[in-house]
Design a protein around this motif. Sequence first.
Motif, PDB file in Angstrom:
ATOM      1  N   ALA A 222      49.123  40.300  39.787  1.00  0.00           N
ATOM      2  CA  ALA A 222      48.027  41.202  40.161  1.00  0.00           C
ATOM      3  C   ALA A 222      48.352  42.649  39.816  1.00  0.00           C
ATOM      4  N   ILE A 223      49.555  43.091  40.144  1.00  0.00           N
ATOM      5  CA  ILE A 223      49.939  44.478  39.880  1.00  0.00           C
ATOM      6  C   ILE A 223      50.021  44.734  38.375  1.00  0.00           C
ATOM      7  N   THR A 224      50.582  43.776  37.636  1.00  0.00           N
ATOM      8  CA  THR A 224      50.650  43.920  36.180  1.00  0.00           C
ATOM      9  C   THR A 224      49.254  43.996  35.580  1.00  0.00           C
ATOM     10  N   ALA A 225      48.357  43.135  36.057  1.00  0.00           N
ATOM     11  CA  ALA A 225      46.990  43.110  35.526  1.00  0.00           C
ATOM     12  C   ALA A 225      46.250  44.403  35.830  1.00  0.00           C
ATOM     13  N   LEU A 226      46.341  44.881  37.061  1.00  0.00           N
ATOM     14  CA  LEU A 226      45.660  46.131  37.424  1.00  0.00           C
ATOM     15  C   LEU A 226      46.241  47.307  36.651  1.00  0.00           C
ATOM     16  N   ASP A 227      47.529  47.257  36.389  1.00  0.00           N
ATOM     17  CA  ASP A 227      48.168  48.330  35.626  1.00  0.00           C
ATOM     18  C   ASP A 227      47.681  48.335  34.180  1.00  0.00           C
ATOM     19  N   HIS A 228      47.537  47.160  33.583  1.00  0.00           N
ATOM     20  CA  HIS A 228      47.148  47.062  32.173  1.00  0.00           C
ATOM     21  C   HIS A 228      45.644  47.099  31.962  1.00  0.00           C
ATOM     22  N   LEU A 229      44.893  46.449  32.851  1.00  0.00           N
ATOM     23  CA  LEU A 229      43.457  46.267  32.637  1.00  0.00           C
ATOM     24  C   LEU A 229      42.599  47.277  33.384  1.00  0.00           C
TER      25      LEU A 229
ATOM     26  N   ALA B 150      24.964  35.892  16.114  1.00  0.00           N
ATOM     27  CA  ALA B 150      24.297  36.951  16.882  1.00  0.00           C
ATOM     28  C   ALA B 150      24.549  36.753  18.371  1.00  0.00           C
ATOM     29  N   LEU B 151      24.901  37.848  19.056  1.00  0.00           N
ATOM     30  CA  LEU B 151      25.131  37.782  20.493  1.00  0.00           C
ATOM     31  C   LEU B 151      23.797  37.639  21.221  1.00  0.00           C
ATOM     32  N   LEU B 152      23.747  36.657  22.104  1.00  0.00           N
ATOM     33  CA  LEU B 152      22.511  36.390  22.840  1.00  0.00           C
ATOM     34  C   LEU B 152      22.614  36.807  24.301  1.00  0.00           C
ATOM     35  N   SER B 153      23.755  36.524  24.950  1.00  0.00           N
ATOM     36  CA  SER B 153      23.870  36.816  26.376  1.00  0.00           C
ATOM     37  C   SER B 153      25.333  36.912  26.783  1.00  0.00           C
ATOM     38  N   VAL B 154      25.592  37.682  27.836  1.00  0.00           N
ATOM     39  CA  VAL B 154      26.954  37.832  28.377  1.00  0.00           C
ATOM     40  C   VAL B 154      26.887  37.694  29.895  1.00  0.00           C
ATOM     41  N   ARG B 155      27.788  36.905  30.445  1.00  0.00           N
ATOM     42  CA  ARG B 155      27.919  36.794  31.910  1.00  0.00           C
ATOM     43  C   ARG B 155      29.299  37.309  32.297  1.00  0.00           C
ATOM     44  N   THR B 156      29.357  38.148  33.310  1.00  0.00           N
ATOM     45  CA  THR B 156      30.629  38.770  33.691  1.00  0.00           C
ATOM     46  C   THR B 156      30.895  38.637  35.194  1.00  0.00           C
ATOM     47  N   HIS B 157      32.168  38.730  35.517  1.00  0.00           N
ATOM     48  CA  HIS B 157      32.616  38.821  36.910  1.00  0.00           C
ATOM     49  C   HIS B 157      33.730  39.864  36.958  1.00  0.00           C
ATOM     50  N   SER B 158      33.853  40.540  38.077  1.00  0.00           N
ATOM     51  CA  SER B 158      34.802  41.649  38.185  1.00  0.00           C
ATOM     52  C   SER B 158      36.198  41.155  38.551  1.00  0.00           C
ATOM     53  N   ILE B 159      37.169  41.992  38.266  1.00  0.00           N
ATOM     54  CA  ILE B 159      38.548  41.673  38.619  1.00  0.00           C
ATOM     55  C   ILE B 159      38.715  41.639  40.138  1.00  0.00           C
ATOM     56  N   ASP B 160      37.915  42.420  40.864  1.00  0.00           N
ATOM     57  CA  ASP B 160      37.972  42.392  42.325  1.00  0.00           C
ATOM     58  C   ASP B 160      37.509  41.045  42.868  1.00  0.00           C
ATOM     59  N   GLN B 161      36.461  40.481  42.272  1.00  0.00           N
ATOM     60  CA  GLN B 161      36.006  39.153  42.679  1.00  0.00           C
ATOM     61  C   GLN B 161      37.105  38.121  42.470  1.00  0.00           C
ATOM     62  N   LEU B 162      37.779  38.213  41.340  1.00  0.00           N
ATOM     63  CA  LEU B 162      38.862  37.278  41.050  1.00  0.00           C
ATOM     64  C   LEU B 162      40.014  37.453  42.030  1.00  0.00           C
ATOM     65  N   LEU B 163      40.392  38.698  42.282  1.00  0.00           N
ATOM     66  CA  LEU B 163      41.540  38.962  43.152  1.00  0.00           C
ATOM     67  C   LEU B 163      41.319  38.457  44.573  1.00  0.00           C
ATOM     68  N   GLN B 164      40.083  38.546  45.060  1.00  0.00           N
ATOM     69  CA  GLN B 164      39.807  38.106  46.421  1.00  0.00           C
ATOM     70  C   GLN B 164      40.200  36.650  46.622  1.00  0.00           C
TER      71      GLN B 164
ATOM     72  N   PHE C 148      46.438  50.340  43.883  1.00  0.00           N
ATOM     73  CA  PHE C 148      46.498  50.008  45.302  1.00  0.00           C
ATOM     74  C   PHE C 148      45.120  49.754  45.895  1.00  0.00           C
ATOM     75  N   GLU C 149      44.110  50.528  45.491  1.00  0.00           N
ATOM     76  CA  GLU C 149      42.780  50.391  46.072  1.00  0.00           C
ATOM     77  C   GLU C 149      42.132  49.048  45.742  1.00  0.00           C
ATOM     78  N   HIS C 150      42.652  48.347  44.741  1.00  0.00           N
ATOM     79  CA  HIS C 150      42.151  47.013  44.411  1.00  0.00           C
ATOM     80  C   HIS C 150      43.078  45.916  44.931  1.00  0.00           C
ATOM     81  N   LEU C 151      44.376  46.189  44.949  1.00  0.00           N
ATOM     82  CA  LEU C 151      45.344  45.197  45.415  1.00  0.00           C
ATOM     83  C   LEU C 151      45.281  45.000  46.925  1.00  0.00           C
ATOM     84  N   TYR C 152      45.308  46.093  47.671  1.00  0.00           N
ATOM     85  CA  TYR C 152      45.439  46.012  49.126  1.00  0.00           C
ATOM     86  C   TYR C 152      44.318  45.197  49.784  1.00  0.00           C
TER      87      TYR C 152
END
Length: 386
Positions: free
Chosen positions: A74-81, A206-220, A304-308
């Motif tokens: 988690a810390i490595t990912a938040l640091d890089h991403l 050709a790009l038609l659609s994109v679906r996304t989720h946040s890193i905070d959703q994943l971390l939870q 920290f604001e995402h990890l904690y």
Amino acid sequence: MKKYLFILLFSCLSVVSLAQDSLAIRLDSLLQHPMFQTSQVGLMVYDLTADSVRYEYNSRQTMRPASTMKVVTAITALDHLGGDYQLSTRLYYTGMLEDGTLHGDIYCVGGFDPMVESLDIRAFAQSIRDLGVNTFDGNIYADRSMKDGLEYGEGWCWDDKNPQLMALSVGRKDNFTDQLMAELRRDGVRMLDCGVGWGRCPETAALLSVRTHSIDQLLQRMMKKSDNFYAEALFYQVAKAVSEHRTARAADACTAVKRLIRRIGLDDKDYRIADGSGLSLYNYVSAELETMLLRYAWQNERIFEHLYPSLPIAGVDGTLEKRMRGTAAQGNVHAKTGTVTGISSLAGYCTTADGHVLAFSIINQGVLNSKPGRDFQDRVCKVLCE
């Protein structure tokens, strides 16, 4: 006046020294437990407020971390991403649209998002309908080239119920294209001898659609529920971000972790990084490493604001929901648990009675039953919070 200031300073230092001595005495007494005749422990407590080590025991011994490895990931990912990072799944098409008929192919490009569900499939199907398609003359392909072809992590036990690592899945199942085709049929799209398969998306699509989720959703879920599939997905997000290749490899993420280890002042050659979840038998870290990474996160607000908020809270939620209830640690300790055969671990943060914020890591190794390890960790946390 100088004399009184000196006396005051000496008195304050004496109080701090007594507090440290008291903590050391109490933790030393816990280490006299008979369980340590047949097992080992690595322990470090770091006072973040004072920026100094409060206590350590075997803190540099390398041990398997179990799921506290997710703290490293988690810390490595938040640091890089960064905390704004989004995991994405993309839909492309090729060919021509004539009178409502799409003569071409559809490509579903996976980004190893473990949160893809039926709602996303419905949204993709709707985007095809919104294009004006009522008849489809082509095939639907799954593009899983975002990651390597390894379905399991290095050093995973063959007889465990391990998650299958796929860049494109729905609810952990390898049926994305089947579900999309079924959803199109339900939407009334006529299929002309269509099939499904695997293939890399052409650059001309050709790009038609994109679906996304946040890193905070994943971390939870990754941290609160200790979800291994989510942890490996995040591990590969790091790999993709740092890879020099089009296809991300687990080795790329391991390299990113090693770079961070060097940046916090430790020697990366002292540790072995194999996966992102802690399932691997080949991970070897130390209580010192985990604690120093927690210190690094605390010193960097963007991490920290995402990890904690993602860490389980003692007596409140996640994997700590039923632990430390009725003690000073309840609602105070925010930490990641870890459990595999022979290993029980805990790493995170707590606040002392005098308001100092502590980072700690406890790795119990050689405990065939994880309960003694958990009980020891709970007693340590109680001492820290009191």
